[in-house]
Design a protein around this motif. Structure first.
Motif, PDB file in Angstrom:
ATOM      1  N   GLY A 122       9.694  -9.134   2.730  1.00 16.85           N
ATOM      2  CA  GLY A 122      10.945  -9.733   3.163  1.00 16.85           C
ATOM      3  C   GLY A 122      12.080  -8.759   2.916  1.00 16.85           C
ATOM      4  O   GLY A 122      12.034  -7.970   1.960  1.00 16.85           O
ATOM      5  N   TYR A 123      13.090  -8.797   3.770  1.00 13.17           N
ATOM      6  CA  TYR A 123      14.260  -7.949   3.603  1.00 13.17           C
ATOM      7  C   TYR A 123      15.497  -8.818   3.715  1.00 13.17           C
ATOM      8  O   TYR A 123      15.558  -9.711   4.559  1.00 13.17           O
ATOM      9  CB  TYR A 123      14.278  -6.834   4.658  1.00 13.17           C
TER      10      TYR A 123
ATOM     11  N   PHE B  40      21.063  -3.784   0.943  1.00  7.00           N
ATOM     12  CA  PHE B  40      19.828  -4.386   1.449  1.00  7.00           C
ATOM     13  C   PHE B  40      18.772  -4.377   0.358  1.00  7.00           C
ATOM     14  O   PHE B  40      18.686  -3.416  -0.426  1.00  7.00           O
ATOM     15  CB  PHE B  40      19.310  -3.639   2.682  1.00  7.00           C
ATOM     16  N   TRP B  41      17.955  -5.425   0.321  1.00  6.67           N
ATOM     17  CA  TRP B  41      16.939  -5.581  -0.709  1.00  6.67           C
ATOM     18  C   TRP B  41      15.617  -5.939  -0.067  1.00  6.67           C
ATOM     19  O   TRP B  41      15.568  -6.508   1.021  1.00  6.67           O
ATOM     20  CB  TRP B  41      17.351  -6.679  -1.694  1.00  6.67           C
TER      21      TRP B  41
ATOM     22  N   GLU C  24      16.118  -2.975  -4.614  1.00  8.52           N
ATOM     23  CA  GLU C  24      17.161  -2.569  -3.680  1.00  8.52           C
ATOM     24  C   GLU C  24      16.662  -1.434  -2.798  1.00  8.52           C
ATOM     25  O   GLU C  24      15.937  -0.553  -3.247  1.00  8.52           O
ATOM     26  CB  GLU C  24      18.435  -2.146  -4.420  1.00  8.52           C
ATOM     27  N   LEU C  25      17.046  -1.475  -1.535  1.00  8.23           N
ATOM     28  CA  LEU C  25      16.710  -0.424  -0.583  1.00  8.23           C
ATOM     29  C   LEU C  25      17.959   0.402  -0.340  1.00  8.23           C
ATOM     30  O   LEU C  25      19.037  -0.162  -0.194  1.00  8.23           O
ATOM     31  CB  LEU C  25      16.327  -1.032   0.761  1.00  8.23           C
ATOM     32  N   VAL C  26      17.802   1.690  -0.266  1.00 10.77           N
ATOM     33  CA  VAL C  26      18.965   2.508   0.054  1.00 10.77           C
ATOM     34  C   VAL C  26      18.851   2.979   1.497  1.00 10.77           C
ATOM     35  O   VAL C  26      17.792   2.888   2.112  1.00 10.77           O
ATOM     36  CB  VAL C  26      19.094   3.731  -0.889  1.00 10.77           C
TER      37      VAL C  26
ATOM     38  N   THR D 179       8.726   3.202   7.859  1.00  8.72           N
ATOM     39  CA  THR D 179       9.354   4.165   6.942  1.00  8.72           C
ATOM     40  C   THR D 179      10.505   3.544   6.155  1.00  8.72           C
ATOM     41  O   THR D 179      11.090   4.209   5.292  1.00  8.72           O
ATOM     42  CB  THR D 179       9.901   5.370   7.728  1.00  8.72           C
ATOM     43  N   GLU D 180      10.840   2.307   6.457  1.00 10.75           N
ATOM     44  CA  GLU D 180      11.975   1.598   5.830  1.00 10.75           C
ATOM     45  C   GLU D 180      13.260   2.409   5.945  1.00 10.75           C
ATOM     46  O   GLU D 180      14.056   2.497   5.005  1.00 10.75           O
ATOM     47  CB  GLU D 180      11.663   1.254   4.373  1.00 10.75           C
TER      48      GLU D 180
END
Lengths: 337, 114
Positions: free
Chosen positions: A161-162, A176-177, A188-190, A231-232
């Protein structure tokens, strides 16, 4: 409009609204210079929706759409419904176990649905719950570890999930997580290069999730992004006002996918909108489709499984709408249905 | 002159009255006359209901609403009382959401605990 709503029976009411919105459609097309008529047709699908509400969270699993919580003008709600797209009927399911709320997010990962965050009338929220359709049960999962918020976006893809953006009560956000259901953890996503915002939309085409629209400090955002789930990583696409005849920017819209095209529909930009735009990922271009055949709305819900799409349950000012329509993007417009 | 004035007033009053009664009639007509009905059906260990508009199914409830899990109604009467409540709400143009207190009021035994 409200007067008409009160004095007419439902069937008449639907006809009146359709006529009113058709008038609006005609007016809109008069002001356009385009000669070609937009393609796309809406079929009235449900006499009622389960409940007139707004700011409901929603997700789709297979051919069943799920919608729950929301605000009916008086109360924040916990009721939760399913809509069978094939059978065209609703069922009231197990109540959402958290605080009644609206402006929550909904998404699905594999065969489970998730609802969390939102606003209970006093505070922004960070709790999340998963719903298992096989057992009709809810389970609380790990709470979102950062700032509680409402009007965020969320999507499920590749088993994760994002969740990101939104409004925390003081500020709009741009973080964004990622939620991993296997370990029940958030990270956490950078790498998202866009601005902070609330009330944006996403839609998913294949391995990519597209994100755009939304508003921050009264400014409607025109940037548009693609998230590569493998690749997110985020890539910026052409702006939503790239062409002069685009009128895509808005907030509180819905995003959905049908036959591998993306759509942005309804929402608000100054006033509430009826318009719907179709995104072609192969050319990074947008095309206008037949407007939603009802009064314009914001905070609608949409159920789509790439093969079918249904939209409904928004609001126009204080009038809560309660119908659902199926969208057929390639049918000729027919005002008889 | 006086007679003409009187005639105008009379016409105005009559039209005003007609208009009022017309709008009152419409505003007062909040009861919908939708041909709604329910059907009770048997499931493996109990009963469910569906609400139909003519022949079209609007709500299909194989399990008791609100409750977690998949628990059908124990008796056909429980299912029918609940279905009738949904229909009455729809006819009053209320949302068909059922609440815990409504199901308690309907004396659905599963809600005695609440």
């Amino acid at each position: 409009m409200k007067y008409i709503y009160n004095m007419k029976g439902r069937v008449n009411h639907i006809k009146m609204l359709t006529m009113a919105s058709l008038t609006l459609c005609l007016m809109a097309s008069c002001s356009n210079d385009e000669d070609d008529e937009d393609l796309g047709n809406w079929i009235d699908q449900s006499v009622f929706d389960g409940s007139p509400r707004s700011g409901s969270a929603y997700f789709t699993i297979g051919n069943i759409g799920y919608s729950g919580v929301g605000y009916d003008g008086d109360d924040y709600l916990t009721s939760f419904w399913s809509y069978d797209m094939d059978g065209d009927y609703w069922s009231q399911k197990a109540d959402f176990p958290g605080t009644a709320r609206n402006a929550a997010v909904g998404f699905s990962i594999n065969d489970k649905g998730y609802i969390g965050s939102g606003y209970d009338g006093l505070d922004e929220l960070a709790d999340f719950y998963s719903y298992d359709p096989a057992s009709n049960t809810w389970t609380e999962i790990a709470a979102f570890p950062s700032t509680p918020r409402r009007s965020a976006v969320a999507f499920g893809i590749n088993g994760y999930g994002y969740f990101g953006t939104g409004f925390d009560g003081d500020n709009d956000r741009k973080d964004f997580w990622k939620y991993d259901p296997n370990t029940d953890t958030w990270h956490e996503l950078v790498g998202f290069g866009g601005d902070k915002r609330r009330a944006a939309i996403t839609f998913t085409i294949g391995d990519y999730v597209y994100m755009g629209t939304g508003v921050s400090n009264g400014i409607y955002l025109d940037d548009f992004w693609a998230f590569d789930s493998a690749t997110e990583s985020w890539t910026q696409k052409l702006d939503l006002d790239e062409e002069d005849d685009y009128s895509i920017v808005r907030s509180n819209a819905v995003g959905f996918t049908l036959n591998d095209y993306g759509y942005i529909a309804t929402g608000t930009y100054g006033g509430t909108l009826q318009s719907i735009w179709e995104y072609d990922p192969s050319t990074d271009t947008w095309e206008s489709k037949t407007s939603f055949e009802r009064t314009s709305r914001q905070d609608a819900v949409v159920f789509s499984n790439n093969a079918k799409a249904f939209i409904g349950l928004g609001r126009t000012g204080s009038l809560y709408l309660d119908d659902l329509e199926q969208f057929f993007p390639y049918d000729e417009y027919d005002d008889e249905d | 002159m006086k007679r003409i004035l009187l005639a105008y007033i009379l016409i105005a009053v009559v039209f005003g009255f007609l208009f009022l009664s017309f709008s009152n009639y419409k505003i007062g007509a909040t009861e919908s006359k939708l041909p709604l009905h329910s059907e009770i059906f048997k499931v493996s260990d109990g009963y469910g209901y569906q609400i139909e508009l003519e022949s079209r199914v609007l709500i299909k409830q194989e399990y008791i609403p609100i409750l977690k899990g998949k628990r059908p109604f124990k008796t056909a009467e429980d299912a029918e009382r609940t279905a009738n409540k949904v229909i009455s709400k729809l006819l009053k143009k209320e949302s068909p959401i059922l609440t815990i207190s409504e199901l308690k009021e309907l004396q659905i035994p599963e809600f005695n605990l609440y």
